[in-house]
Design an enzyme around this catalytic site. Sequence first.
Site, PDB file in Angstrom:
ATOM      1  CB  SER A  23      -0.896   0.006   1.246  1.00  0.00           C
ATOM      2  OG  SER A  23      -1.518   1.265   1.432  1.00  0.00           O
ATOM      3  CE1 TYR A  31      -4.461  -1.989   4.772  1.00  0.00           C
ATOM      4  CE2 TYR A  31      -3.668   0.188   4.158  1.00  0.00           C
ATOM      5  CZ  TYR A  31      -4.115  -1.069   3.806  1.00  0.00           C
ATOM      6  OH  TYR A  31      -4.229  -1.409   2.481  1.00  0.00           O
TER       7      TYR A  31
END
Length: 346
Positions: free
Chosen positions: A142, A167
């Site tokens: 990501s 995350y």
Amino acid sequence: MKFLVTGAAGFIGHGLAKKLLKEGHQVVGIDNNNDYYDVNLKLSRLADLGLKPELIVPGEKLSSSTGSEFSFVQMGLEEGDRMMSLFEAEKFDVVVNLAAQAGVRYSIENPRAYINANVMGFLNVLEACRHHPVKHLVYASSSSVYGANTKMPFSTKDNVDHPVSLYAATKKSNELMAHTYSHLYGVKTTGLRFFTVYGPWGRPDMALFLFTKAILNGEPLKVFNHGKMKRDFTYIDDIVEGVYRTSLLPPEPGSDQRTDNGTNAPFRVFNIGNSKSVALMDFIKAIEKATDKEAVLDMLPMQPGDVPATYADVTALSEATGYKPDTKVEDGVKQFVDWYRSYYKV
């Protein structure tokens, strides 16, 4: 070839599975169909791939009813023994790991879900690839790994040691874990740092979905950091094409293009984005144009874990695959709004 696509009921997984089937590959999809967001949307994606959702039994393989080369097993990455059995039975050529607990803000509310799915789950994928060797493991990283970085555009050569959400930390962990398995066991791995993905069949917790829904319902839009945000919005078809091309090009030892990394493992990491940083307010204007409605804005401060801007340097991806995402935001937003109106009958 035979592909395993984890997260096949998800936004990117659904799009990739359709692409693979179109290109003549055999696809086995897995997903736990959790309720992080509307399960019916996930089931509709599976139906679009030819499944009859009412026939899904957790843990049992279900084949497409349309005669396509798609089959599905409802299971989570955390189910290590079942994962190992699946690899042993299916003998995959390529694995594309897109399953994860998504969302930056939710990682603040429920951190354990991210460790279970994104770290322990990814370990199970790596162990399965180690014991039942595949030609290539591609996995979702990501843009969030860039954390508090301010140098633009973000390059895979940049330091990513300062994540600002759990995350992001789990995605950085995935890259480190993949390198370890590439180094120790020769598993060929490619990590893809996705930049804000949008388009038809998108996730309901993401900005485009939330903004479109609010505008069509005449409700105010929650605009964080008082609108002073920029994102490298990347259209779903561009993401899928990039993932597909990458999947066919497993890295050789020493493929990592980052300087002075000291590794000879068959490992690499690419950015995959539109290589344009679009102001959030311009993105909202594109939605207003596509919906032919004016937005009501609720300006709010920055949320914990968010970053003010993202912008991808995709040079390495383009050099390796010959592909560079290029869909204009105005065109992509219109495609989404048209899909949204059709799907929700608005």
